[in-house]
Design an enzyme around this catalytic site. Structure first.
Site, mmCIF file in Angstrom:
data_model
loop_
_atom_site.group_PDB
_atom_site.id
_atom_site.type_symbol
_atom_site.label_atom_id
_atom_site.label_comp_id
_atom_site.label_asym_id
_atom_site.label_seq_id
_atom_site.Cartn_x
_atom_site.Cartn_y
_atom_site.Cartn_z
ATOM 1 C CB CYS A 162 35.646 201.375 24.888
ATOM 2 S SG CYS A 162 35.901 201.584 22.719
ATOM 3 C CG ASP B 135 45.140 206.809 13.149
ATOM 4 O OD1 ASP B 135 44.539 205.497 13.246
ATOM 5 O OD2 ASP B 135 45.909 207.087 14.147
ATOM 6 C CG HIS C 247 39.349 200.515 14.323
ATOM 7 N ND1 HIS C 247 39.203 199.691 15.625
ATOM 8 C CD2 HIS C 247 40.432 200.671 14.049
ATOM 9 C CE1 HIS C 247 40.548 199.379 15.910
ATOM 10 N NE2 HIS C 247 41.261 199.857 14.800
HETATM 11 P P1 5GP Z 1 44.512 199.091 15.348
HETATM 12 O O1 5GP Z 1 45.637 198.976 15.652
HETATM 13 O O2 5GP Z 1 43.493 198.842 16.773
HETATM 14 O O3 5GP Z 1 43.628 198.621 14.104
HETATM 15 O O4 5GP Z 1 44.204 200.900 15.372
HETATM 16 C C1 5GP Z 1 44.144 201.554 16.310
HETATM 17 C C2 5GP Z 1 44.087 202.945 15.543
HETATM 18 O O5 5GP Z 1 43.572 203.889 16.510
HETATM 19 C C3 5GP Z 1 45.563 203.354 15.623
HETATM 20 O O6 5GP Z 1 46.126 203.668 14.261
HETATM 21 C C4 5GP Z 1 45.848 204.488 16.591
HETATM 22 O O7 5GP Z 1 46.725 205.519 16.114
HETATM 23 C C5 5GP Z 1 44.365 205.159 16.580
HETATM 24 N N1 5GP Z 1 44.073 205.808 17.947
HETATM 25 C C6 5GP Z 1 44.215 205.395 19.220
HETATM 26 N N2 5GP Z 1 43.709 205.979 20.233
HETATM 27 C C7 5GP Z 1 43.416 207.136 19.450
HETATM 28 C C8 5GP Z 1 42.635 208.325 19.938
HETATM 29 O O8 5GP Z 1 42.531 208.563 21.176
HETATM 30 N N3 5GP Z 1 42.178 209.297 18.824
HETATM 31 C C9 5GP Z 1 42.633 208.918 17.625
HETATM 32 N N4 5GP Z 1 42.046 209.801 16.959
HETATM 33 N N5 5GP Z 1 42.883 207.861 17.259
HETATM 34 C C10 5GP Z 1 43.442 206.880 17.891
HETATM 35 ZN ZN ZN Z 2 33.809 201.078 22.243
#
Ligand code: 5GP
Ligand code: ZN
Length: 131
Positions: A4, A30, A98
């Site tokens: 994860c 993000d 999140h």
């Molecule tokens: P979801 O679509 O799951 O609600 O949002 C996941 C968020 O996590 C996205 O906005 C994406 O830019 C962010 N994200 C994914 N991988 C990483 C990472 O390695 N570091 C950071 N800081 N944000 C991440």
């Molecule tokens: Zn996790």
């Protein structure tokens, strides 16, 4: 092995721009922001989505947002509003719960809707929901 990405951010094996952290949660920037100051708030304990979230944590997140994050964003980024988004199932890329915190400003023209032509008549949806 836990692969994860947010658990790795918590254990430090993936770096993050963290702006708040305590024993329960981490708040960081993000990597692909859709607003200026786009933050993610995550619990340190891995849970998948809202179906695994307990009441105590939900209240804790609310209090941190109200008492720590929002005042900080007001003071440092002069935010005028905060839009909160939390995806579950389809639409959720990272399967570690999140909360997206999206700073808002007058005239920022943020759009939070599916494609306009795919929006059905309200009465049709209401009929489905009321069956
Ligand atoms: P979801 O679509 O799951 O609600 O949002 C996941 C968020 O996590 C996205 O906005 C994406 O830019 C962010 N994200 C994914 N991988 C990483 C990472 O390695 N570091 C950071 N800081 N944000 C991440
Ligand atoms: Zn996790």
């Amino acid at each position: 092995m836990n692969d994860c990405v947010f658990c790795k951010i918590i254990d430090g094996s993936i770096p993050s721009k963290t702006i708040y952290e305590d024993e329960k949660i981490k708040v960081f920037m993000d990597i692909n922001p859709v607003a200026n100051g786009h933050l993610l708030l995550i619990p340190k304990k891995h849970i998948k989505d809202i179906t695994e979230l307990d009441d105590e944590n939900l209240i804790y997140f609310k209090n941190i947002i109200n008492n720590k994050i929002t005042p900080m964003l007001k003071e440092k980024l002069n935010i005028e509003g905060l839009t909160i988004i939390q995806n579950n199932g389809y639409g959720q890329e990272v399967k570690h719960y999140h909360i997206h915190l999206l700073p808002r400003y007058q005239n920022d023209n943020m759009e939070t809707r599916i494609e306009k032509e795919n929006i059905k008549n309200v009465d049709l949806i209401y009929e489905e929901l009321s069956k």
